[in-house]
Design a protein around this motif. Structure first.
Motif, PDB file in Angstrom:
ATOM      1  N   LEU A  14     -21.974 -17.536  12.100  1.00  0.00           N
ATOM      2  CA  LEU A  14     -21.657 -18.942  12.339  1.00  0.00           C
ATOM      3  C   LEU A  14     -21.535 -19.237  13.826  1.00  0.00           C
ATOM      4  CD1 LEU A  14     -19.074 -19.847   9.543  1.00  0.00           C
ATOM      5  CD2 LEU A  14     -21.535 -20.243   9.568  1.00  0.00           C
ATOM      6  N   ARG A  15     -20.847 -18.334  14.554  1.00  0.00           N
ATOM      7  CA  ARG A  15     -20.663 -18.577  15.988  1.00  0.00           C
ATOM      8  C   ARG A  15     -22.013 -18.620  16.716  1.00  0.00           C
ATOM      9  NH1 ARG A  15     -17.630 -21.520  18.035  1.00  0.00           N
ATOM     10  NH2 ARG A  15     -19.710 -22.414  17.867  1.00  0.00           N
ATOM     11  N   ALA A  16     -22.940 -17.772  16.295  1.00  0.00           N
ATOM     12  CA  ALA A  16     -24.236 -17.719  16.964  1.00  0.00           C
ATOM     13  C   ALA A  16     -25.111 -18.922  16.628  1.00  0.00           C
ATOM     14  CB  ALA A  16     -24.960 -16.428  16.585  1.00  0.00           C
ATOM     15  N   LEU A  17     -25.104 -19.366  15.387  1.00  0.00           N
ATOM     16  CA  LEU A  17     -26.051 -20.377  14.937  1.00  0.00           C
ATOM     17  C   LEU A  17     -25.628 -21.804  15.247  1.00  0.00           C
ATOM     18  CD1 LEU A  17     -27.171 -19.048  11.435  1.00  0.00           C
ATOM     19  CD2 LEU A  17     -28.250 -18.677  13.664  1.00  0.00           C
ATOM     20  N   PHE A  18     -24.323 -22.056  15.310  1.00  0.00           N
ATOM     21  CA  PHE A  18     -23.847 -23.433  15.416  1.00  0.00           C
ATOM     22  C   PHE A  18     -23.479 -23.750  16.857  1.00  0.00           C
ATOM     23  CE2 PHE A  18     -23.882 -22.621  11.034  1.00  0.00           C
ATOM     24  CZ  PHE A  18     -24.008 -23.844  10.385  1.00  0.00           C
ATOM     25  N   ARG A  19     -24.292 -24.605  17.457  1.00  0.00           N
ATOM     26  CA  ARG A  19     -24.172 -24.866  18.892  1.00  0.00           C
ATOM     27  C   ARG A  19     -23.094 -25.879  19.208  1.00  0.00           C
ATOM     28  NH1 ARG A  19     -29.298 -27.655  21.352  1.00  0.00           N
ATOM     29  NH2 ARG A  19     -28.378 -29.329  20.086  1.00  0.00           N
ATOM     30  N   ASP A  20     -23.065 -27.008  18.479  1.00  0.00           N
ATOM     31  CA  ASP A  20     -22.126 -28.079  18.816  1.00  0.00           C
ATOM     32  C   ASP A  20     -21.795 -28.883  17.571  1.00  0.00           C
ATOM     33  OD1 ASP A  20     -24.301 -29.876  18.380  1.00  0.00           O
ATOM     34  OD2 ASP A  20     -24.922 -29.653  20.467  1.00  0.00           O
TER      35      ASP A  20
ATOM     36  N   ALA B 291     -22.927 -31.462  16.313  1.00  0.00           N
ATOM     37  CA  ALA B 291     -24.016 -32.082  15.558  1.00  0.00           C
ATOM     38  C   ALA B 291     -24.511 -31.177  14.427  1.00  0.00           C
ATOM     39  CB  ALA B 291     -25.176 -32.429  16.480  1.00  0.00           C
ATOM     40  N   ASP B 292     -24.159 -29.886  14.493  1.00  0.00           N
ATOM     41  CA  ASP B 292     -24.612 -28.930  13.479  1.00  0.00           C
ATOM     42  C   ASP B 292     -23.649 -28.902  12.302  1.00  0.00           C
ATOM     43  OD1 ASP B 292     -26.777 -28.228  15.009  1.00  0.00           O
ATOM     44  OD2 ASP B 292     -25.814 -26.468  15.899  1.00  0.00           O
ATOM     45  N   VAL B 293     -24.205 -28.909  11.090  1.00  0.00           N
ATOM     46  CA  VAL B 293     -23.422 -28.946   9.857  1.00  0.00           C
ATOM     47  C   VAL B 293     -23.760 -27.721   9.007  1.00  0.00           C
ATOM     48  CG1 VAL B 293     -22.963 -30.252   7.738  1.00  0.00           C
ATOM     49  CG2 VAL B 293     -23.364 -31.464   9.893  1.00  0.00           C
ATOM     50  N   LEU B 294     -22.740 -27.142   8.378  1.00  0.00           N
ATOM     51  CA  LEU B 294     -22.922 -26.040   7.437  1.00  0.00           C
ATOM     52  C   LEU B 294     -22.834 -26.587   6.019  1.00  0.00           C
ATOM     53  CD1 LEU B 294     -23.048 -22.971   6.690  1.00  0.00           C
ATOM     54  CD2 LEU B 294     -20.535 -22.998   6.783  1.00  0.00           C
ATOM     55  N   ALA B 295     -23.876 -26.377   5.225  1.00  0.00           N
ATOM     56  CA  ALA B 295     -23.857 -26.781   3.819  1.00  0.00           C
ATOM     57  C   ALA B 295     -23.360 -25.616   2.966  1.00  0.00           C
ATOM     58  CB  ALA B 295     -25.250 -27.208   3.363  1.00  0.00           C
ATOM     59  N   VAL B 296     -22.438 -25.907   2.053  1.00  0.00           N
ATOM     60  CA  VAL B 296     -21.914 -24.891   1.139  1.00  0.00           C
ATOM     61  C   VAL B 296     -21.835 -25.491  -0.256  1.00  0.00           C
ATOM     62  CG1 VAL B 296     -20.545 -23.762   2.943  1.00  0.00           C
ATOM     63  CG2 VAL B 296     -19.483 -25.514   1.507  1.00  0.00           C
ATOM     64  N   SER B 297     -22.003 -24.641  -1.270  1.00  0.00           N
ATOM     65  CA  SER B 297     -21.855 -25.120  -2.633  1.00  0.00           C
ATOM     66  C   SER B 297     -20.373 -25.253  -2.960  1.00  0.00           C
ATOM     67  CB  SER B 297     -22.526 -24.160  -3.616  1.00  0.00           C
ATOM     68  OG  SER B 297     -21.961 -22.866  -3.498  1.00  0.00           O
ATOM     69  N   SER B 298     -20.091 -26.024  -3.964  1.00  0.00           N
ATOM     70  CA  SER B 298     -18.701 -26.209  -4.400  1.00  0.00           C
ATOM     71  C   SER B 298     -18.630 -25.970  -5.902  1.00  0.00           C
ATOM     72  CB  SER B 298     -18.216 -27.621  -4.063  1.00  0.00           C
ATOM     73  OG  SER B 298     -16.849 -27.776  -4.358  1.00  0.00           O
ATOM     74  N   PRO B 299     -17.883 -24.948  -6.384  1.00  0.00           N
ATOM     75  CA  PRO B 299     -16.938 -24.113  -5.636  1.00  0.00           C
ATOM     76  C   PRO B 299     -17.627 -23.117  -4.712  1.00  0.00           C
ATOM     77  CG  PRO B 299     -17.147 -23.284  -7.865  1.00  0.00           C
ATOM     78  CD  PRO B 299     -17.921 -24.573  -7.820  1.00  0.00           C
ATOM     79  N   CYS B 300     -16.847 -22.595  -3.772  1.00  0.00           N
ATOM     80  CA  CYS B 300     -17.407 -21.741  -2.739  1.00  0.00           C
ATOM     81  C   CYS B 300     -16.389 -20.681  -2.332  1.00  0.00           C
ATOM     82  CB  CYS B 300     -17.782 -22.598  -1.530  1.00  0.00           C
ATOM     83  SG  CYS B 300     -18.548 -21.695  -0.182  1.00  0.00           S
ATOM     84  N   PHE B 301     -16.897 -19.521  -1.919  1.00  0.00           N
ATOM     85  CA  PHE B 301     -16.064 -18.455  -1.367  1.00  0.00           C
ATOM     86  C   PHE B 301     -15.309 -18.986  -0.145  1.00  0.00           C
ATOM     87  CE2 PHE B 301     -16.155 -14.749   1.714  1.00  0.00           C
ATOM     88  CZ  PHE B 301     -14.990 -14.164   1.220  1.00  0.00           C
ATOM     89  N   PRO B 302     -13.977 -18.947  -0.138  1.00  0.00           N
ATOM     90  CA  PRO B 302     -13.229 -19.542   0.975  1.00  0.00           C
ATOM     91  C   PRO B 302     -13.380 -18.804   2.296  1.00  0.00           C
ATOM     92  CG  PRO B 302     -11.735 -18.454  -0.553  1.00  0.00           C
ATOM     93  CD  PRO B 302     -13.084 -18.450  -1.203  1.00  0.00           C
TER      94      PRO B 302
END
Length: 457
Positions: free
Chosen positions: A129-135, A137-148
């Motif tokens: 996550l630290r490497a891929l997400f610059r600022d 404007a970047d969003v992480l999509a996750v399914s719900s329910p999801c591993f916390p």
């Protein structure tokens, strides 16, 4: 001295907001309840079974690894032993064994340089996550329910999370595509999607092969990356294994995260990430794994060499195959899951309200159950105190705010007789539930129908 020093007090409003995340407090409360009722049978932890480790030859595993290192690197016993005493490279020591095991089991064929050995899969998620997400404007999509673990890591890094629904057949890919379009409309982008394609924690969903291919095509079309967490794939019924997303990946869209906790031993805290994507920059081309190793140098620095040696030795003792190493464990987990589902059919189905329902996964560690009342921490405390059984509330697994009336049962840590007794206790608890919720709290629900037989001490 003029008097006692005044202690500094920290204002919580000036600390990072993740410290007040409800998921963190829920996990703490769950641990507290488990400690408060040690005699209760607990379906709460998703921890691996430890019975196969009763006679584990840890020193022998280390020796097997040292022999391997001497043979493959052409070094003497003393130099090999020093590898376990030093910090070691951030990327890891057993990368060659991990790469060979993936190939031997029909998994992705990647060079050892594309692998980073991490302190469990959780560190791998944090680094990716630290490497891929610059600022912002970047969003992480996750399914719900999801591993916390993934949503918690995103919270620590101030990464925006966009949840979308999951069904027994896996994530809703149409909704994921819509999320990508919605993000573009707000001048943002879905940078990556987190997916557990095989028996996801906690929902037990499994993606079929056509949907795996659809997801890869969607990632190509939307220019997003896929973070694949396939920790539970080894529990698939014999002959029913499906290729992982990384195995199907032809264009480098998938970053794969793995762990040795379930197939080796959890106490070693060894995981890995496969990151064979090429990063282009002023300094030339390099693998994403190189960047992750640099980040790891600013977190844990390295994964404990002794722990890596234990895992490496276990792999070597099983022909260098993760599948062979996990075969007996997988059979035990499948027996536990069948035992849990069978016990629910025999004990719960005849006595619980018809609004009590559960899913029927054929792999993984977990079963989800829907209740007619909120499955909250108050109800959990009541169940532990009066019926001697524990489970996990699901609200913390739903980043979309759902899961209020749902609980999770884990079969991985209990013997067959404990599963049987635990489900019998659970059935007594569930038989007292109303068919529908009228807004009453746990105390009111049980006030009028408690009997002495409810209490298991």
């Amino acid at each position: 001295m003029t008097g006692a020093a005044v202690r500094v007090h920290l204002d919580e409003e000036l600390l990072h907001p993740s410290l007040r995340d409800p998921a963190l407090s829920s996990i703490g409360f769950l641990n507290e309840v488990m400690a408060r009722y040690p005699e209760a049978i607990s379906f709460a932890p998703g921890a691996p079974d430890l019975t196969h480790l009763a006679g584990a030859d840890l020193a022998g595993y280390v020796d097997s690894y040292l022999t391997h290192v001497q043979r493959t690197r052409g070094i003497g016993p003393e130099r090999a032993r020093r590898l376990l005493l030093e910090y070691g490279p951030s990327a890891g020591l057993i990368n060659d064994l991990v790469a060979a095991a993936l190939r031997a089991d029909g998994g992705p064929d990647v060079p050892s340089e594309a692998i980073v050995v991490t302190v469990g899969a959780q560190e791998a998620l944090l680094l990716v996550l630290r490497a891929l997400f610059r600022d912002g404007a970047d969003v992480l999509a996750v399914s719900s329910p999801c591993f916390p673990g993934i949503t918690g890591a995103a919270r620590l890094l101030d990464i925006a999370v966009a949840p979308f629904a999951e069904s027994p057949g896996g994530p809703d890919l149409d909704r994921l595509a819509a999320l990508c379009a919605e993000a573009r409309g707000r001048n943002r982008r879905v940078r990556a999607v987190y997916v557990a394609p095989d028996y996801a924690n906690p929902g037990g969903a499994r993606m079929g092969l056509p949907d795996r291919r659809r997801l890869l095509a969607l990632a190509e079309r939307e220019n997003l990356l896929i973070i694949e967490d396939n920790v539970y794939g080894f529990t698939a019924p014999l002959g029913d294994a499906l290729p992982g997303l990384k195995e199907l990946d032809e264009t480098g869209r998938v970053v794969m995260v793995g762990s040795f906790a379930k197939v080796c031993l959890p106490g070693a805290r060894v995981g890995f990430v496969v990151a064979d994507q090429t990063v282009r920059g002023a300094g030339g081309d390099r693998l994403l794994a190189v960047e992750l190793a640099a980040l790891k140098g600013m977190t844990t620095i390295n994964t404990a060499p002794v722990c890596q040696a234990v895992v490496g030795g276990m792999l070597l003792r099983h022909g260098g195959s993760l599948a062979a190493l996990g075969r007996a464990r997988a059979a035990a987990y499948r027996r536990g899951l069948r035992g849990l589902l069978d016990a629910l059919d025999r004990h719960v189905a005849p006595v619980a309200p018809p609004t009590v329902r559960w899913n029927r996964p054929d792999g993984g560690f977990f079963v989800l159950m829907d209740l007619p009342v909120p499955a909250d921490l108050t109800l959990l405390s009541h169940c532990a105190r009066h019926y001697g059984v524990l489970w996990t509330p699901m609200a913390g697994f739903h980043p979309d705010g759902g899961g209020r009336n749902r609980l999770r049962l884990s079969c991985s840590y209990l013997t067959a007789d404990r599963i049987e007794e635990g489900v019998a206790r659970l059935a007594r608890f569930l038989s007292r539930l109303p068919a529908h919720h009228d807004g009453a709290g746990a105390s009111a629900i049980f006030r009028t129908n408690r009997t002495s037989e409810d209490v298991t001490r």
